[in-house]
Design a protein around this motif. Structure first.
Motif, PDB file in Angstrom:
ATOM      1  N   VAL A 110      77.632  36.083  47.992  1.00 24.10           N
ATOM      2  CA  VAL A 110      77.132  34.735  48.283  1.00 24.10           C
ATOM      3  C   VAL A 110      77.076  33.988  46.955  1.00 24.10           C
ATOM      4  O   VAL A 110      77.024  34.598  45.882  1.00 24.10           O
ATOM      5  CB  VAL A 110      75.743  34.763  48.968  1.00 24.10           C
ATOM      6  CG1 VAL A 110      75.816  35.452  50.312  1.00 24.10           C
ATOM      7  CG2 VAL A 110      74.714  35.443  48.068  1.00 24.10           C
ATOM      8  N   PRO A 127      75.408  40.696  53.512  1.00 25.12           N
ATOM      9  CA  PRO A 127      75.388  39.731  52.404  1.00 25.12           C
ATOM     10  C   PRO A 127      74.341  40.115  51.374  1.00 25.12           C
ATOM     11  O   PRO A 127      73.310  40.723  51.694  1.00 25.12           O
ATOM     12  CB  PRO A 127      75.078  38.406  53.096  1.00 25.12           C
ATOM     13  CG  PRO A 127      74.411  38.786  54.376  1.00 25.12           C
ATOM     14  CD  PRO A 127      75.005  40.080  54.806  1.00 25.12           C
ATOM     15  N   LEU A 170      78.377  41.836  50.531  1.00 23.75           N
ATOM     16  CA  LEU A 170      79.222  40.647  50.538  1.00 23.75           C
ATOM     17  C   LEU A 170      78.674  39.608  49.569  1.00 23.75           C
ATOM     18  O   LEU A 170      77.463  39.483  49.371  1.00 23.75           O
ATOM     19  CB  LEU A 170      79.296  40.064  51.952  1.00 23.75           C
ATOM     20  CG  LEU A 170      79.842  41.016  53.028  1.00 23.75           C
ATOM     21  CD1 LEU A 170      79.817  40.333  54.391  1.00 23.75           C
ATOM     22  CD2 LEU A 170      81.243  41.482  52.679  1.00 23.75           C
TER      23      LEU A 170
END
Length: 798
Positions: free
Chosen positions: A486, A398, A484
């Protein structure tokens, strides 16, 4: 009436004693005089008797003269005689000869009418001549007889031998052919007259080439005469054929020709390996498809019959090696099919078969047309670079991960039996932004800088693994890092929105449609919520309607807008997303009040100037300027104090200071030392030369201490996280002085001869710390031994 005849001449007729007679139609008033070697036949007499009773127009009708070719005498050859019954022998008649060869080949005695050949005649060059005869009055030149035509034919003798016009001949016949197999037909040509005697009758015979071949005497067809003729024993044959005229009788002429016959190959020889065992070796580092060795099976045949196909039929390396056939040299090439490992298997045994792909059914009894051999392959050991397991890494992380977080453990090992220790580093060309850091011993891949998917969503870095004892052996692996998403970006207006409202507008009228964008990319898709900001929730002028399709309408709540009252409104709009946590931002819509026509078209949006009837005095202007000056002085004073507070305290060497100042020349280089915290550069062989060039002052220390570093030393991940976080803070703080730089030493702690130099655990005891052992560490720690060694504890340290 004219007659022509040929007198008998034994010499000129070459002993044949033949007289030929010719007659023509005669006038009834003339008499006939024929010169011959014998009487006329009964039929000729009857014919002449009948003609005497017929009155016809005077003319000559001639048949043929015959004369032999190739006359070799010295005198002219007598051909025949022309005579007219009007010739009294007194020379009053003149004979004239014209036509083909007249005067050149043939001549006539103009008084007697005798015709002679004055040149050698060859029937093969010319078989007949057409001439014309005429009798004239010698005195007046008037024709005594009408002109007529006759033919002289050249009679053939056997003076030409048969000739092979297409020779010499070249032919081929398959080896092992049965007896009587046709090879080639030869033809001889005889220039003599085939209609006269046997001069042109040719008979064929074989002079050379027996007992292998025979020839048909009439047709000239050559056939095989011996069975099982083997090309591998004898391939070329020279056959001589003779053609003889006169039917082959004695005295006939003959000609010869050569026929070169080649035995063409058939597949009658099976392949055989000259070696039944082959010994080969290959390095374990040999790449896929590299050549290990070659095997060859011998075949006495040639061409397509000698083609080979090699295959592996048995052995323990069928899945490791492969064999291909070289079509040019018909050899089997053994290649590497899978990676080799000396540590896993040191040798292989293969059984190789070589076979003919093209077989002939009638020779199968000579087989089998295949053979086998055994190949032993030894794998040789080489010093191989470290190997990563797996060979490719894919990591998802993330974007809000903290600095120093371990996102993947990179693992490599030495495939050799020595199993040397591995040191890890990152190829900086693959990570120019230095977002990642790898632990040199454990291979833990960590974040070194904040990640932002909206800036860089993919990172492709290369991690290097180096053998500690052999730095030239370096392996690499590709690590793909997917960042990734967020929800860290609030939605905002897609553009700057500016709306216009007419003074005569009505309540509930749409004046603007707004939309938003969000840099995030949630899996469930984007969805925005619109509302008026809390401070404008009860706005009396405008209202907002969320369309639930990521757009919103701005509507008027009332009518009666006036430019002179207020010509611009600022409407704050709250935009929220559907992420977790939900983020929002406030955008401002600018609304201008304009005067419009009856159709709603904007005419003017500029309010009339409103003039204040108030004027400022001179004292008020001076007071305003004084305030501005005071504010500027205060700002400059604050900035100056802050700058002095940030500057370090530098001691003038000339001042009289009674304290001892100890300086270390091997401390961090400050902001200019961009490599101070790159520990990996000490182990990365691709950057070692660059570090050595830029940091000549630190290289001796690093080299001298590196021999004390144990192979098992590892820093705790929590320490790495702390160091990386502080390093990032130092890089981002533009106001930090260079002396606040963080210097990391990798040559202390557990396993080092100096053990730990940290004072973190010194607060756990009240006893004085003893530093006498510093004197045992050598000259490099002499200064510390003098400072912290045995001293008088009653006095102060400085």
């Amino acid at each position: 009436m004219w007659t022509a005849g040929r007198m008998s001449n034994a010499k000129n007729l070459l002993g044949l004693g033949v007289s030929l007679y010719f007659w023509g139609l005669m006038d009834l008033t003339t008499s006939v005089l024929l010169e011959s070697a014998g009487p006329l036949s009964e039929r000729q007499e009857d014919h002449l008797s009948d003609k005497q009773h017929q009155r016809m127009k005077r003319s000559w009708v001639w048949n043929q003269f015959f004369v032999l070719e190739e006359y070799t005498g010295t005198d002219p050859l007598y051909v025949g005689k022309l005579h007219s019954d009007m010739d009294r022998g007194d020379g009053s008649i003149k004979y004239i000869l014209s036509g083909e060869g007249a005067g050149i080949v043939f001549t006539i005695d103009d008084t007697t009418g005798d015709i002679h050949a004055i040149q050698r005649l060859d029937r093969e060059e010319r078989s007949q001549y057409t001439l014309r005869a005429q009798a004239l009055d010698r005195r007046t030149g008037r024709p005594m007889e009408p002109e007529s035509e006759f033919i002289i034919k050249i009679q053939d003798i056997n003076d030409n031998e048969p000739k092979f016009l297409d020779g010499p001949y070249v032919a081929s016949v398959p080896e092992m052919s049965p007896v009587g197999t046709s090879v080639i037909q030869v033809t001889a040509t005889d220039a003599d007259d085939p209609t006269y005697g046997n001069s042109a009758r040719v008979v064929y015979s074989i002079l050379q080439g027996q007992p292998y071949f025979s020839v048909d005497s009439r047709t000239g067809l050559i056939r095989t005469a011996l069975m099982n003729m083997d090309r591998e024993a004898k391939e070329y044959y020279e056959v001589i054929i003779q053609a003889k005229d006169m039917g082959g009788q004695l005295g006939g002429l003959a000609g010869t020709t050569t026929v070169n016959i080649t035995l063409s190959d058939v597949n009658d020889n099976p392949p055989r390996f000259p070696q039944k065992h082959y010994q080969m070796s290959v390095l374990e580092s040999a790449p896929i498809s590299s050549t290990v060795g070659r095997v060859v099976a011998k075949d006495l045949d040639e061409g397509i019959n000698a083609e080979m196909k090699y295959s592996l039929v048995d052995g323990d390396g069928l899945d490791v090696f492969d064999i291909n056939t070289d079509p040019n040299y018909q050899v089997g090439i053994i290649t590497v099919r899978k990676p080799l490992s000396f540590e896993s298997k040191k040798s292989y045994t293969l059984k190789v078969e070589g076979a003919n792909p093209h077989l002939e059914m009638r020779f199968l009894n000579l087989g089998p047309f295949r053979d086998t051999t055994t190949v032993h392959i030894s794998v040789e050991d080489v010093d191989e670079p470290p190997v990563f397991e797996p060979s490719v890494y894919f990591v998802e992380v993330p974007e809000d991960v903290e600095i120093g977080t371990t996102i993947q453990i990179i693992s490599a090992k030495d495939p050799d039996l020595t199993n040397n220790s591995i040191r890890y580093s990152i190829d900086r060309s693959s990570d120019p932004g230095r977002f990642f850091y790898v632990d040199v011993t454990s291979g833990a891949l960590m974040t070194a800088r904040p990640l932002d998917r909206e800036d860089i969503s993919w990172h492709n870095i290369t991690v290097l693994a180096m053998e500690l004892n052999n730095p030239s052996q370096v392996g690499s692996v590709s690590v793909t890092v997917k960042v990734l998403d967020v929800n860290d970006n609030a939605p905002e207006f897609a553009r700057f929105y500016e709306a216009f409202v007419c003074e005569n507008t009505k309540a509930g009228q749409l004046i603007q449609t707004v939309s938003a964008i969000d840099r995030d990319d949630p899996q469930e898709g984007q969805h925005f919520y619109y509302s008026l900001a809390p401070e404008a929730a009860n706005n009396p002028n405008f209202t907002l309607r969320d369309n639930q399709d990521n757009t919103a309408w701005i509507l008027t709540r009332r009518s009666g807008f006036r430019q002179h009252e207020q010509n611009t409104f600022y409407l704050p709009i709250l935009i929220s997303d559907n992420g977790r946590p939900m983020l929002s931002s406030t955008g401002t819509l600018t609304v201008h009040v304009c005067s419009c026509d009856d159709d709603g078209m904007v005419m003017s949006c500029t309010a009339e100037a409103y003039v204040l009837p108030v004027s400022l005095s001179r004292g008020a202007l001076i007071a305003i300027l004084a305030c501005i000056f005071v504010l500027l002085v205060l700002v400059l004073l604050i900035l100056s104090m802050r700058r002095h507070r940030k500057q370090p305290y530098v001691i003038d060497e000339e001042e009289n200071i009674h304290e001892n100042i100890v300086r270390y020349d091997d401390e961090g280089g400050g902001e200019e030392d961009t490599e101070a915290f790159d520990i990996a550069a000490m182990w990365n062989p691709r950057e070692a030369q660059l570090v050595a060039k830029n940091r000549q002052d630190m290289l001796p220390e690093i080299e001298s201490l590196s021999r004390y570093v144990p192979q098992t030393c590892m820093m705790d991940n929590s320490v790495h996280s702390y160091v990386l976080a502080k390093l990032y803070e130092a890089d981002m703080d533009l106001w930090a002085p260079p002396f606040d730089s963080l210097q990391t030493y990798m040559f202390e702690g557990n396993g080092s001869v100096a053990e730990s130099l940290s004072s973190l655990q010194s607060v756990t005891t009240d006893s004085d710390q003893s530093y006498d052992y510093l004197t045992d560490w050598g000259p490099r720690f002499k200064k510390l031994a003098e400072m912290y060694g045995a001293t008088d504890s009653s006095g102060p340290l400085w």
